[in-house]
Scaffold this motif. Sequence first.
Motif: not given
Length: 427
Positions: A10, A54-55, A60, A73, A78, A83
């Motif tokens: 990410l 990612w919210n 997700f 990440v 995130p 996450v």
Amino acid sequence: MQKKYRVLLLGSGGREHAIAHSILQSPYLADLKVYPGNAGFNKDQLLPQGSLDWNNKEEFQTACKGNYDLVVVGPEDPLVAGVADWMEELGIPCFGPSAYCAQLEGSKDFAKKLMLDAGVPTSQYRTFTDYDSSLAYCKEKTLPLVIKADGLAAGKGVTVCLESVQIEQSLKEIFLEKKFGSSGNQVVIEDFLEGEEASIFAICDGKDYVLLPAAQDHKRAYDNDEGPNTGGMGAYCPAPIASDLVIAKVRTKIIEPMLEELIKKGKPYKGVLYAGLMIDSKADPYVVEFNCRFGDPETQAVLQLIESDVLELFYNVSTHNLINNPPIKISSKHSSIVVLAAKGYPGEYVKSILIDSIKPKEKDTMIFHAGTKFADDGNIVSSGGRVLGIVSLGDSLKDSIDKTYSFINSFKTDSLFYRKDIGRRAL
Ligand code: GLY
């Protein structure tokens, strides 16, 4: 490590391009997908725009379930969103801390309280929730003072106030104009620390940790540390300011107490704990800030010095198994990164600069993309303020920096600018 791993990365900066560059060298990689990525990646590595959020926990998790064996990440958002916790629920190892631990970056007040609990050296501070009482506090104090919006502000929520007019301006922006939205519901006001800065990354698996070589970032836009603050205009590694004595203090006074405090709270830290330090004239390190991820641009330089398999390292960290990771091998070389930014950055900057023919000629020089994208006509154009990172390895810091600048001087950069003094202090 037995099998091959499908990795989701990410992020979209130079940091993520550098992370990918390291991961791609691993024989353990089955497949790498990136979101949202940039034009430094192959098109088939990029997930379609809008395909991940990612919210949104449910979306997700649905997108990741069964598709990845490791999630790495890059940025903080995130992680603050949760996450890593969502991946843990699915049993997918995630390189990055829980939302609880990510508050070390997500809330300056949280970080300061934890530092106090852990006895970690940092500046004195107070937290306020309104304009009047924060202004009254500042009037009692001696300048300079540092005013920080409590929450995430894309690196823009910190003002070093040398004059009282800056205090009023900064507090007004935070509380009255709500420039940072709810991230400015609180401010942390700190005493100013004198010294030289360094960035140290501790890779932590919840029990054990390793330190990577220290780097030094250059946050101001222009040479001689002039001009506005940026996300970082360049860095070099290792930074000589972080002597063996300093590193020993960083271990015992900063990293270990923090990790122990989090374990005591039942919230072990996994991922990168980034200590932004001020080192004073007595070689004593103080924490300016903690971040819950790798720093950018420092990571572009630091990762080049890791000779070990980075994918294996990330996987072992994410499965709390650092103890069984082969001892991390660090190169004796030096590395440096110079950021090419769009003219005008960090203010209103030139957009859609054509990035076509910038290709490295030496094996020790790399180009990492940050704010770039594929235009509709297939060309690569700039899409952000920090556009490219030029990284070189050298036998000495001077060698590395000379290589970086000699490469930059080999092409035209009409719409881009860069600092010409990266690493000069160490040299
Ligand atoms: N280099 C500064 C940061 O990553 O926050």
